[in-house]
Design a protein around this motif. Structure first.
Motif, PDB file in Angstrom:
ATOM      1  N   PRO A  74       0.802  -1.236   0.000  1.00 47.46           N
ATOM      2  CA  PRO A  74       0.000   0.000   0.000  1.00 47.46           C
ATOM      3  C   PRO A  74       0.829   1.278   0.000  1.00 47.46           C
ATOM      4  O   PRO A  74       0.728   2.112   0.908  1.00 47.46           O
ATOM      5  N   TYR A  75       1.655   1.435  -1.023  1.00 48.72           N
ATOM      6  CA  TYR A  75       2.325   2.727  -1.244  1.00 48.72           C
ATOM      7  C   TYR A  75       1.255   3.760  -1.595  1.00 48.72           C
ATOM      8  O   TYR A  75       0.174   3.396  -2.072  1.00 48.72           O
ATOM      9  N   PRO A  76       1.543   5.059  -1.420  1.00 52.39           N
ATOM     10  CA  PRO A  76       0.539   6.098  -1.712  1.00 52.39           C
ATOM     11  C   PRO A  76      -0.059   5.990  -3.114  1.00 52.39           C
ATOM     12  O   PRO A  76      -1.283   6.101  -3.283  1.00 52.39           O
ATOM     13  N   ASP A  77       0.758   5.734  -4.121  1.00 57.72           N
ATOM     14  CA  ASP A  77       0.219   5.625  -5.500  1.00 57.72           C
ATOM     15  C   ASP A  77      -0.746   4.448  -5.612  1.00 57.72           C
ATOM     16  O   ASP A  77      -1.755   4.522  -6.322  1.00 57.72           O
ATOM     17  N   PHE A  78      -0.404   3.366  -4.931  1.00 53.40           N
ATOM     18  CA  PHE A  78      -1.267   2.177  -4.958  1.00 53.40           C
ATOM     19  C   PHE A  78      -2.615   2.512  -4.314  1.00 53.40           C
ATOM     20  O   PHE A  78      -3.671   2.181  -4.849  1.00 53.40           O
ATOM     21  N   ILE A  79      -2.578   3.136  -3.161  1.00 44.78           N
ATOM     22  CA  ILE A  79      -3.814   3.490  -2.439  1.00 44.78           C
ATOM     23  C   ILE A  79      -4.681   4.387  -3.308  1.00 44.78           C
ATOM     24  O   ILE A  79      -5.893   4.155  -3.468  1.00 44.78           O
ATOM     25  N   LYS A  80      -4.066   5.374  -3.933  1.00 45.60           N
ATOM     26  CA  LYS A  80      -4.816   6.311  -4.784  1.00 45.60           C
ATOM     27  C   LYS A  80      -5.481   5.585  -5.949  1.00 45.60           C
ATOM     28  O   LYS A  80      -6.668   5.791  -6.231  1.00 45.60           O
ATOM     29  N   MET A  81      -4.726   4.683  -6.573  1.00 45.12           N
ATOM     30  CA  MET A  81      -5.257   3.962  -7.735  1.00 45.12           C
ATOM     31  C   MET A  81      -6.426   3.054  -7.314  1.00 45.12           C
ATOM     32  O   MET A  81      -7.473   3.022  -7.957  1.00 45.12           O
ATOM     33  N   VAL A  82      -6.254   2.345  -6.211  1.00 49.19           N
ATOM     34  CA  VAL A  82      -7.311   1.428  -5.746  1.00 49.19           C
ATOM     35  C   VAL A  82      -8.573   2.205  -5.379  1.00 49.19           C
ATOM     36  O   VAL A  82      -9.688   1.800  -5.712  1.00 49.19           O
ATOM     37  N   LEU A  83      -8.414   3.352  -4.748  1.00 45.03           N
ATOM     38  CA  LEU A  83      -9.595   4.172  -4.400  1.00 45.03           C
ATOM     39  C   LEU A  83     -10.303   4.679  -5.653  1.00 45.03           C
ATOM     40  O   LEU A  83     -11.530   4.822  -5.672  1.00 45.03           O
ATOM     41  N   GLU A  84      -9.542   4.928  -6.723  1.00 38.85           N
ATOM     42  CA  GLU A  84     -10.161   5.376  -7.986  1.00 38.85           C
ATOM     43  C   GLU A  84     -10.883   4.219  -8.679  1.00 38.85           C
ATOM     44  O   GLU A  84     -11.981   4.364  -9.191  1.00 38.85           O
ATOM     45  N   VAL A  85     -10.249   3.023  -8.656  1.00 38.50           N
ATOM     46  CA  VAL A  85     -10.785   1.872  -9.398  1.00 38.50           C
ATOM     47  C   VAL A  85     -11.919   1.191  -8.622  1.00 38.50           C
ATOM     48  O   VAL A  85     -12.845   0.657  -9.198  1.00 38.50           O
ATOM     49  N   LYS A  86     -11.803   1.185  -7.292  1.00 35.70           N
ATOM     50  CA  LYS A  86     -12.821   0.565  -6.422  1.00 35.70           C
ATOM     51  C   LYS A  86     -13.112  -0.896  -6.786  1.00 35.70           C
ATOM     52  O   LYS A  86     -14.229  -1.240  -7.197  1.00 35.70           O
ATOM     53  N   PRO A  87     -12.129  -1.770  -6.643  1.00 35.46           N
ATOM     54  CA  PRO A  87     -12.372  -3.208  -6.829  1.00 35.46           C
ATOM     55  C   PRO A  87     -13.232  -3.739  -5.693  1.00 35.46           C
ATOM     56  O   PRO A  87     -13.425  -3.049  -4.678  1.00 35.46           O
ATOM     57  N   GLU A  88     -13.712  -4.967  -5.840  1.00 39.77           N
ATOM     58  CA  GLU A  88     -14.476  -5.565  -4.735  1.00 39.77           C
ATOM     59  C   GLU A  88     -13.576  -5.781  -3.514  1.00 39.77           C
ATOM     60  O   GLU A  88     -14.022  -5.704  -2.371  1.00 39.77           O
ATOM     61  N   GLN A  89     -12.303  -6.099  -3.799  1.00 38.74           N
ATOM     62  CA  GLN A  89     -11.384  -6.435  -2.697  1.00 38.74           C
ATOM     63  C   GLN A  89      -9.997  -5.880  -2.958  1.00 38.74           C
ATOM     64  O   GLN A  89      -9.546  -5.868  -4.115  1.00 38.74           O
ATOM     65  N   VAL A  90      -9.327  -5.459  -1.927  1.00 38.92           N
ATOM     66  CA  VAL A  90      -7.899  -5.105  -1.996  1.00 38.92           C
ATOM     67  C   VAL A  90      -7.162  -5.988  -0.998  1.00 38.92           C
ATOM     68  O   VAL A  90      -7.650  -6.222   0.121  1.00 38.92           O
ATOM     69  N   THR A  91      -6.039  -6.533  -1.446  1.00 42.56           N
ATOM     70  CA  THR A  91      -5.217  -7.403  -0.592  1.00 42.56           C
ATOM     71  C   THR A  91      -3.868  -6.739  -0.358  1.00 42.56           C
ATOM     72  O   THR A  91      -3.140  -6.446  -1.322  1.00 42.56           O
ATOM     73  N   LEU A  92      -3.571  -6.450   0.892  1.00 41.22           N
ATOM     74  CA  LEU A  92      -2.349  -5.726   1.251  1.00 41.22           C
ATOM     75  C   LEU A  92      -1.198  -6.717   1.433  1.00 41.22           C
ATOM     76  O   LEU A  92      -1.304  -7.664   2.217  1.00 41.22           O
ATOM     77  N   VAL A  93      -0.129  -6.493   0.683  1.00 40.14           N
ATOM     78  CA  VAL A  93       1.010  -7.413   0.663  1.00 40.14           C
ATOM     79  C   VAL A  93       2.276  -6.626   0.963  1.00 40.14           C
ATOM     80  O   VAL A  93       2.541  -5.615   0.314  1.00 40.14           O
ATOM     81  N   PRO A  94       3.124  -7.055   1.904  1.00 39.87           N
ATOM     82  CA  PRO A  94       4.283  -6.254   2.330  1.00 39.87           C
ATOM     83  C   PRO A  94       5.557  -6.502   1.544  1.00 39.87           C
ATOM     84  O   PRO A  94       6.645  -6.498   2.108  1.00 39.87           O
ATOM     85  N   ASP A  95       5.429  -6.727   0.215  1.00 38.65           N
ATOM     86  CA  ASP A  95       6.669  -7.088  -0.488  1.00 38.65           C
ATOM     87  C   ASP A  95       7.444  -5.852  -0.931  1.00 38.65           C
ATOM     88  O   ASP A  95       6.895  -4.824  -1.267  1.00 38.65           O
TER      89      ASP A  95
END
Ligand SMILES: CC(=O)[C@@H](O)[C@H](O)COP(=O)(O)O
Ligand SMILES: NCC(=O)COP(=O)(O)O
Length: 240
Positions: A74-95
């Motif tokens: 969940p880098y800032p760009d990732f969070i922003k993109m997911v909030l724009e796309v609004k998938p059914e699910q987001v899975t947070l991975v620490p890689d």
């Protein structure tokens, strides 16, 4: 309750990117995978766009008519993109950005405040959250404290040990799943699951809601075809 199959199409994008064109088409594969029975599409857009690109994420959104699961750190760009796309699910991975693939679950105790804030952001946007977790029953309580809807059991260790000793391979996963149910968390699983190991895993993990499978499935489809492979996975998950 039947476990849902979410097909991870990262490796389709890997092949496409090898020539820089649009063959194979990531969007067409997503359409067809769902037609063949996939109950979800998973992608893991990494910062270096080694496979799934940002453009893919937006192109796929209107085409995923089952469940769209976007995985990532969940880098800032990732969070922003997911909030724009609004998938059914987001899975947070620490890689890490340079990791060859996902290689660990979250230390939810150390990162409790950060994960709680991120989980809240996505849940407030109506997006189901899942946290990638090693098979460690003691970590479940900390995952629950973040407010996440689900955990995703990181199944690489299971896949490695399964051929040698299935009972030893499943033990920690079973105990973690039992603890997750006690804490009211939904249970997903993924990484290195395959036609060889999936039935044993899904038969021995209680309340398993979803598996997300990509690398093995796409590799097996090279021999069996995508439709036959998806159907074979669905048979492994069926509870007759
Ligand atoms: C989180 C996880 O274990 C996989 O979903 C991951 O997305 C695989 O990533 P690569 O396809 O880049 O190996
Ligand atoms: N979350 C696991 C996933 O989406 C696919 O992992 P893999 O099957 O490519 O190892």
């Amino acid at each position: 309750m039947t476990t849902k199959l979410s097909v991870n199409i990262n490796k389709i994008a890997t092949l496409r990117n090898a020539r820089g064109g649009d063959v194979p088409s990531v969007t067409q594969i997503a359409i067809d995978a769902q037609k063949f029975g996939a109950q979800g599409i998973t992608i893991h857009p990494r910062p270096d766009e080694r496979h799934i690109t940002r453009k893919d994420v937006y192109d796929l959104k209107p085409l995923v008519t089952t469940e769209f699961n976007i995985e990532g750190n969940p880098y800032p760009d990732f969070i922003k993109m997911v909030l724009e796309v609004k998938p059914e699910q987001v899975t947070l991975v620490p890689d890490a950005e340079d990791a060859i693939t996902s290689n660990a679950g979250w230390d939810c105790k150390t990162h409790l405040d950060k994960l709680t804030d991120i989980v809240s952001t996505f849940k407030n946007a109506g997006i189901r959250t899942s946290i990638f977790l090693d098979p460690n029953p003691e970590m479940v309580e900390w995952a629950a404290k973040t407010g996440t809807d689900r955990i995703e059991l990181y199944t690489e260790a299971f896949a490695k040990e399964y051929p040698n000793d299935p009972e030893a391979a499943i033990k920690d996963y079973y105990e973690t799943a039992v603890k997750a149910t006690e804490f009211g968390l939904g249970i997903n699983a993924g990484h290195d699951l395959s036609l060889e190991n999936l039935k044993y895993f899904s038969d021995n993990i209680p309340n398993l809601l979803e598996v997300s499978i990509g690398h093995a499935l796409i590799s097996e489809a090279l021999y069996m075809g995508l439709e036959n492979t998806i159907q074979a996975y669905l048979k492994r998950l069926a509870k007759w």
